[in-house]
Design a protein around this motif. Structure first.
Motif, PDB file in Angstrom:
ATOM      1  N   SER A  34       0.819  -1.216   0.000  1.00  0.00           N
ATOM      2  CA  SER A  34       0.000   0.000   0.000  1.00  0.00           C
ATOM      3  C   SER A  34       0.850   1.263   0.000  1.00  0.00           C
ATOM      4  CB  SER A  34      -0.948   0.010   1.198  1.00  0.00           C
ATOM      5  OG  SER A  34      -0.215   0.068   2.408  1.00  0.00           O
ATOM      6  N   GLN A  35       2.082   1.181   0.504  1.00  0.00           N
ATOM      7  CA  GLN A  35       2.927   2.373   0.576  1.00  0.00           C
ATOM      8  C   GLN A  35       3.380   2.849  -0.805  1.00  0.00           C
ATOM      9  OE1 GLN A  35       7.052   1.635   2.069  1.00  0.00           O
ATOM     10  NE2 GLN A  35       6.440  -0.525   2.141  1.00  0.00           N
ATOM     11  N   PHE A  36       3.204   2.009  -1.830  1.00  0.00           N
ATOM     12  CA  PHE A  36       3.637   2.363  -3.179  1.00  0.00           C
ATOM     13  C   PHE A  36       2.481   2.801  -4.073  1.00  0.00           C
ATOM     14  CE2 PHE A  36       6.446  -1.198  -1.778  1.00  0.00           C
ATOM     15  CZ  PHE A  36       7.558  -0.412  -1.470  1.00  0.00           C
ATOM     16  N   THR A  37       1.285   2.950  -3.492  1.00  0.00           N
ATOM     17  CA  THR A  37       0.085   3.217  -4.285  1.00  0.00           C
ATOM     18  C   THR A  37       0.204   4.465  -5.148  1.00  0.00           C
ATOM     19  OG1 THR A  37      -1.302   2.127  -2.637  1.00  0.00           O
ATOM     20  CG2 THR A  37      -2.403   3.626  -4.162  1.00  0.00           C
ATOM     21  N   ASN A  38       0.779   5.532  -4.600  1.00  0.00           N
ATOM     22  CA  ASN A  38       0.797   6.823  -5.298  1.00  0.00           C
ATOM     23  C   ASN A  38       2.066   7.073  -6.108  1.00  0.00           C
ATOM     24  OD1 ASN A  38      -1.762   7.623  -4.282  1.00  0.00           O
ATOM     25  ND2 ASN A  38      -0.801   8.217  -2.337  1.00  0.00           N
ATOM     26  N   LEU A  39       2.960   6.102  -6.120  1.00  0.00           N
ATOM     27  CA  LEU A  39       4.212   6.305  -6.849  1.00  0.00           C
ATOM     28  C   LEU A  39       3.981   6.249  -8.356  1.00  0.00           C
ATOM     29  CD1 LEU A  39       7.012   4.259  -5.016  1.00  0.00           C
ATOM     30  CD2 LEU A  39       6.607   6.716  -4.980  1.00  0.00           C
ATOM     31  N   SER A  40       4.690   7.109  -9.078  1.00  0.00           N
ATOM     32  CA  SER A  40       4.755   6.982 -10.526  1.00  0.00           C
ATOM     33  C   SER A  40       5.363   5.624 -10.848  1.00  0.00           C
ATOM     34  CB  SER A  40       5.638   8.096 -11.094  1.00  0.00           C
ATOM     35  OG  SER A  40       6.138   7.733 -12.365  1.00  0.00           O
ATOM     36  N   PRO A  41       4.936   4.981 -11.956  1.00  0.00           N
ATOM     37  CA  PRO A  41       5.523   3.680 -12.302  1.00  0.00           C
ATOM     38  C   PRO A  41       7.028   3.756 -12.494  1.00  0.00           C
ATOM     39  CG  PRO A  41       4.194   4.547 -14.113  1.00  0.00           C
ATOM     40  CD  PRO A  41       3.893   5.382 -12.908  1.00  0.00           C
ATOM     41  N   PHE A  42       7.533   4.910 -12.895  1.00  0.00           N
ATOM     42  CA  PHE A  42       8.963   5.038 -13.119  1.00  0.00           C
ATOM     43  C   PHE A  42       9.733   5.146 -11.802  1.00  0.00           C
ATOM     44  CE2 PHE A  42       6.666   6.744 -16.759  1.00  0.00           C
ATOM     45  CZ  PHE A  42       7.151   5.903 -17.743  1.00  0.00           C
ATOM     46  N   GLU A  43       9.066   5.621 -10.760  1.00  0.00           N
ATOM     47  CA  GLU A  43       9.676   5.620  -9.426  1.00  0.00           C
ATOM     48  C   GLU A  43       9.537   4.240  -8.787  1.00  0.00           C
ATOM     49  OE1 GLU A  43      11.414   8.172  -8.701  1.00  0.00           O
ATOM     50  OE2 GLU A  43      10.643   9.315 -10.402  1.00  0.00           O
ATOM     51  N   LEU A  44       8.400   3.582  -9.032  1.00  0.00           N
ATOM     52  CA  LEU A  44       8.190   2.230  -8.517  1.00  0.00           C
ATOM     53  C   LEU A  44       9.234   1.280  -9.082  1.00  0.00           C
ATOM     54  CD1 LEU A  44       6.394   0.227  -6.935  1.00  0.00           C
ATOM     55  CD2 LEU A  44       5.031  -0.055  -9.010  1.00  0.00           C
TER      56      LEU A  44
ATOM     57  N   THR B 217      -6.926   7.573 -22.445  1.00  0.00           N
ATOM     58  CA  THR B 217      -6.271   6.693 -21.480  1.00  0.00           C
ATOM     59  C   THR B 217      -6.488   5.234 -21.844  1.00  0.00           C
ATOM     60  OG1 THR B 217      -8.239   6.815 -20.074  1.00  0.00           O
ATOM     61  CG2 THR B 217      -6.438   8.312 -19.552  1.00  0.00           C
ATOM     62  N   PRO B 218      -5.493   4.364 -21.481  1.00  0.00           N
ATOM     63  CA  PRO B 218      -4.261   4.646 -20.750  1.00  0.00           C
ATOM     64  C   PRO B 218      -3.301   5.520 -21.559  1.00  0.00           C
ATOM     65  CG  PRO B 218      -4.276   2.383 -21.528  1.00  0.00           C
ATOM     66  CD  PRO B 218      -5.624   2.927 -21.820  1.00  0.00           C
ATOM     67  N   ILE B 219      -2.414   6.190 -20.804  1.00  0.00           N
ATOM     68  CA  ILE B 219      -1.548   7.191 -21.422  1.00  0.00           C
ATOM     69  C   ILE B 219      -0.252   7.319 -20.622  1.00  0.00           C
ATOM     70  CG2 ILE B 219      -2.424   9.164 -20.093  1.00  0.00           C
ATOM     71  CD1 ILE B 219      -2.475  10.767 -22.758  1.00  0.00           C
ATOM     72  N   PHE B 220       0.776   7.832 -21.266  1.00  0.00           N
ATOM     73  CA  PHE B 220       2.072   8.105 -20.624  1.00  0.00           C
ATOM     74  C   PHE B 220       1.830   8.895 -19.337  1.00  0.00           C
ATOM     75  CE2 PHE B 220       6.163  10.770 -20.978  1.00  0.00           C
ATOM     76  CZ  PHE B 220       6.926   9.808 -20.339  1.00  0.00           C
ATOM     77  N   THR B 221       2.354   8.390 -18.244  1.00  0.00           N
ATOM     78  CA  THR B 221       2.009   8.864 -16.902  1.00  0.00           C
ATOM     79  C   THR B 221       2.077  10.378 -16.691  1.00  0.00           C
ATOM     80  OG1 THR B 221       2.839   6.748 -16.090  1.00  0.00           O
ATOM     81  CG2 THR B 221       2.445   8.456 -14.456  1.00  0.00           C
TER      82      THR B 221
ATOM     83  N   LEU C  78       9.210  -5.264 -14.528  1.00  0.00           N
ATOM     84  CA  LEU C  78       8.247  -4.693 -15.472  1.00  0.00           C
ATOM     85  C   LEU C  78       7.533  -3.547 -14.780  1.00  0.00           C
ATOM     86  CD1 LEU C  78       6.711  -8.060 -16.813  1.00  0.00           C
ATOM     87  CD2 LEU C  78       8.707  -6.827 -17.687  1.00  0.00           C
ATOM     88  N   LEU C  79       6.731  -2.790 -15.515  1.00  0.00           N
ATOM     89  CA  LEU C  79       6.004  -1.663 -14.937  1.00  0.00           C
ATOM     90  C   LEU C  79       4.516  -1.972 -14.831  1.00  0.00           C
ATOM     91  CD1 LEU C  79       7.508   1.578 -16.528  1.00  0.00           C
ATOM     92  CD2 LEU C  79       8.135   0.417 -14.424  1.00  0.00           C
ATOM     93  N   PRO C  80       3.835  -1.406 -13.818  1.00  0.00           N
ATOM     94  CA  PRO C  80       2.403  -1.675 -13.657  1.00  0.00           C
ATOM     95  C   PRO C  80       1.556  -0.909 -14.658  1.00  0.00           C
ATOM     96  CG  PRO C  80       3.115  -0.084 -12.013  1.00  0.00           C
ATOM     97  CD  PRO C  80       4.352  -0.511 -12.763  1.00  0.00           C
ATOM     98  N   GLY C  81       0.587  -1.593 -15.259  1.00  0.00           N
ATOM     99  CA  GLY C  81      -0.333  -0.910 -16.162  1.00  0.00           C
ATOM    100  C   GLY C  81      -1.140   0.148 -15.444  1.00  0.00           C
ATOM    101  N   LYS C  82      -1.399  -0.068 -14.161  1.00  0.00           N
ATOM    102  CA  LYS C  82      -2.200   0.887 -13.395  1.00  0.00           C
ATOM    103  C   LYS C  82      -1.570   2.276 -13.394  1.00  0.00           C
ATOM    104  CE  LYS C  82      -4.112   1.762  -8.784  1.00  0.00           C
ATOM    105  NZ  LYS C  82      -4.158   1.343  -7.370  1.00  0.00           N
ATOM    106  N   GLY C  83      -0.256   2.346 -13.418  1.00  0.00           N
ATOM    107  CA  GLY C  83       0.422   3.640 -13.416  1.00  0.00           C
ATOM    108  C   GLY C  83       0.164   4.454 -14.665  1.00  0.00           C
ATOM    109  N   PHE C  84      -0.323   3.786 -15.724  1.00  0.00           N
ATOM    110  CA  PHE C  84      -0.684   4.469 -16.967  1.00  0.00           C
ATOM    111  C   PHE C  84      -2.201   4.585 -17.098  1.00  0.00           C
ATOM    112  CE2 PHE C  84       3.372   2.379 -17.397  1.00  0.00           C
ATOM    113  CZ  PHE C  84       4.171   3.300 -18.046  1.00  0.00           C
ATOM    114  N   ASP C  85      -2.901   4.221 -16.022  1.00  0.00           N
ATOM    115  CA  ASP C  85      -4.359   4.281 -15.942  1.00  0.00           C
ATOM    116  C   ASP C  85      -5.033   3.164 -16.731  1.00  0.00           C
ATOM    117  OD1 ASP C  85      -6.348   5.533 -14.513  1.00  0.00           O
ATOM    118  OD2 ASP C  85      -6.996   6.756 -16.194  1.00  0.00           O
ATOM    119  N   VAL C  86      -4.406   1.994 -16.774  1.00  0.00           N
ATOM    120  CA  VAL C  86      -5.057   0.807 -17.319  1.00  0.00           C
ATOM    121  C   VAL C  86      -5.987   0.254 -16.249  1.00  0.00           C
ATOM    122  CG1 VAL C  86      -4.714  -1.495 -18.296  1.00  0.00           C
ATOM    123  CG2 VAL C  86      -3.034   0.309 -18.730  1.00  0.00           C
TER     124      VAL C  86
END
Length: 529
Positions: free
Chosen positions: A7-17, A201-205, A482-490
């Motif tokens: 849960s602590q990573f919920t608001n992170l940009s995918p590139f920071e995650l 969307t989804p789109i570049f963060t 890999l990166l989460p799709g959620k970070g791009f609003d998937v």
């Protein structure tokens, strides 16, 4: 990893995650890190870089002519007189050099195909390489703008009739282009706090994050791509009929799905703009367009309304060069809207730009972007570094002169073979999509889970919350990042795989290892059934 609080990573940009995922993946010693999280390509264009280096040799020779009697390493600013004849001599002395041959072809090409003076072109390129003057004009050097203009037209218009009547602003990559666009739209009152901005969307963060910043506070309206076809549906396009929506932002081909708009969707958007939303501002980010087959940009379909952002970073393997451009048609909605604003508003803008000209209202929107990029007061020192502009011109020329599209075919083949390899090693049959570009691929865990194990497994997978921890589990157990799709609003649980930055062998491994973790999840499902 088991004790990690996701849960602590919920608001992170995918590139920071991604950095946290790399940390998890590297916790196991002596294991190969397979980082397919970032889109930095591991391929690059060599010929225009060779030309850049050889141009440097010639430029220094030109510089040294001025102070040849000094022996302390002095050079002067070349004056350009007789420069073509001297280059011909230089070329004969280096006739076996690939980069010099490219430069010879370039001098011939710009005269024959673009109508540029050979002397003016070569003199501009030599001085720009040396970086011995400020950028003048600050928006972009004259000959270089003509060359990049021809390249952008070639790549953005597809089979449509080409219109070269647009201006370019050379920027420090596509990211700077995004920043300058939002900044000047706000500064000039084309956007205000509380305005609605539509995003496909989804789109570049960053397109999701920038509007929410305190200095903008825009209301986001999502125009969602269908998550099976990655095209816009009629109801989603109809959302744009809302006249409170001031701006539409598009990444085409999309990121992360990496699918271009179909011709049908382009036509529907163009028709809506022409009939119902002539007042709509459009920003299209087309960085992946050069990887697509028969690509057509909204910049070509809706030229009056559309500002184009293009970056050289991906196609030429040049993320470190920071090369991008903003393109706006000579006749455009941005300038016309400024002219239609109230006298009070224009007086305020007159005061902002009054140090640049006695007639500040004549300053075009794109030139206001240049001034705003340096807080107006430093407009005289604005502009992209001149050696960067030289490399941008050489990249453009390499494609303009590539009559067989050899480089384009090679880059497409490379990423598409990686795409096939990834899915083959996951045991998944690839469904053909004529609009797919394959720079990235989005692994939809719901769809893949259903194909591999059935719908009941997918329901269990969702209820168990395994989608949230899948990336960490993959990194922890296999070293794959890999990166989460959620970070791009998937909407669906998904992960983005970049197909640009690893080897064929490594994508095969990612496919196998991803399948391995999915198989483990299925084994847990069977055990708990």
């Amino acid at each position: 990893m088991k004790n990690l609080d996701f849960s602590q990573f919920t608001n992170l940009s995918p590139f920071e995650l991604k950095d946290k995922l790399i940390e998890v993946a590297q916790a196991t010693p002596d294991r190969i890190l397979l980082d397919a999280g970032r889109g930095n390509p591991n391929f690059l264009a060599t010929l225009p870089r060779r030309a850049f280096l050889r141009l440097g040799d010639f430029a220094l020779e030109e510089s040294e002519r001025s102070y040849a009697y000094l022996n302390e390493g002095f050079g002067g600013i070349p004056d350009g007189k007789g420069i073509v004849a001297r280059f011909d001599t230089f070329a004969k002395e280096h006739k076996d050099t690939e980069g010099v041959k490219f430069l010879q072809s370039s001098i011939s090409y710009v005269k024959d195909q673009l109508g540029l003076s050979r002397e003016s072109f070569l003199h501009e390129m030599v001085n720009a390489f040396l970086g011995c003057n400020y950028p003048v004009p600050p928006r972009m050097l004259t000959n270089i703008e003509s060359i990049v203009n021809a390249y952008i037209a070639q790549e953005m218009y597809g089979s449509l009739p080409v219109n070269n009547d647009f201006d370019l602003f050379a920027t420090e990559g596509g990211t700077a282009a995004m920043t300058y666009t939002f900044q000047t739209m706000f500064t000039n009152g084309l956007l205000k706090k509380g305005d609605k901005v539509a995003l496909t969307t989804p789109i570049f963060t960053p397109y999701l994050e920038i509007p929410e910043l305190a200095e903008f506070e825009l209301e986001i309206v999502e125009i969602r791509l269908d998550e099976e076809t990655w095209q816009l549906t009629d109801p989603e396009i109809a959302k744009l009929e809302d006249k409170d929506i001031k701006l539409l932002c598009v990444v085409n081909p999309s990121n992360p799905p990496s699918v271009k708009f179909s011709n049908d969707i382009l036509d529907k958007l163009a028709n809506l703009v022409a009939t119902k939303r002539k007042d709509l501002f459009i920003v299209t980010d087309d960085v992946y367009g050069t990887f697509a087959d028969d690509f057509v940009s909204l910049f070509a379909k809706c030229p009056y309304n559309t500002l184009c952002v293009y970056s050289f970073s991906k196609y030429f393997g040049a993320t470190g060069w920071r090369l991008g451009v903003i393109g706006i048609q000579d006749k455009n909605i941005f300038d016309d809207t400024l002219k239609s604003m109230s006298e009070e508003h224009n007086l305020t803008l007159d005061d902002r730009y009054k140090t640049l000209t006695p007639h500040p209202r004549d300053i075009k929107f794109i030139d206001r972007m240049v001034a705003d990029s340096r807080n107006v007061a430093l407009n005289h020192t604005a502009g992209l570094s001149l050696p960067q502009q030289v490399q941008m011109a050489l990249f453009s020329l390499s494609c303009l002169m590539d009559r067989g599209n050899d480089y384009k075919r090679a880059t497409k083949r490379l990423i598409r073979e990686r795409y096939q390899t990834l899915y083959k090693n996951m045991g998944i049959k690839v469904e053909e999509n004529e609009n797919s570009v394959d720079y990235y691929t989005l692994l939809d865990l719901d769809i893949l889970g259903a194909k591999m194990y059935g719908d009941e497994f997918v329901n269990w997978f969702k209820q168990s919350g395994l989608g949230k921890e899948f990336l960490f589990r993959l990194a922890d157990e296999t070293g794959v990042v890999l990166l989460p799709g959620k970070g791009f609003d998937v909407v669906h649980a998904s992960v983005r795989v970049s197909l640009a930055n690893l080897t064929h062998h490594e994508y095969a491994a990612i496919g196998r290892l991803t399948r391995k973790v999915m198989d483990e999840c299925y084994a847990e499902y069977v055990k708990n059934k």
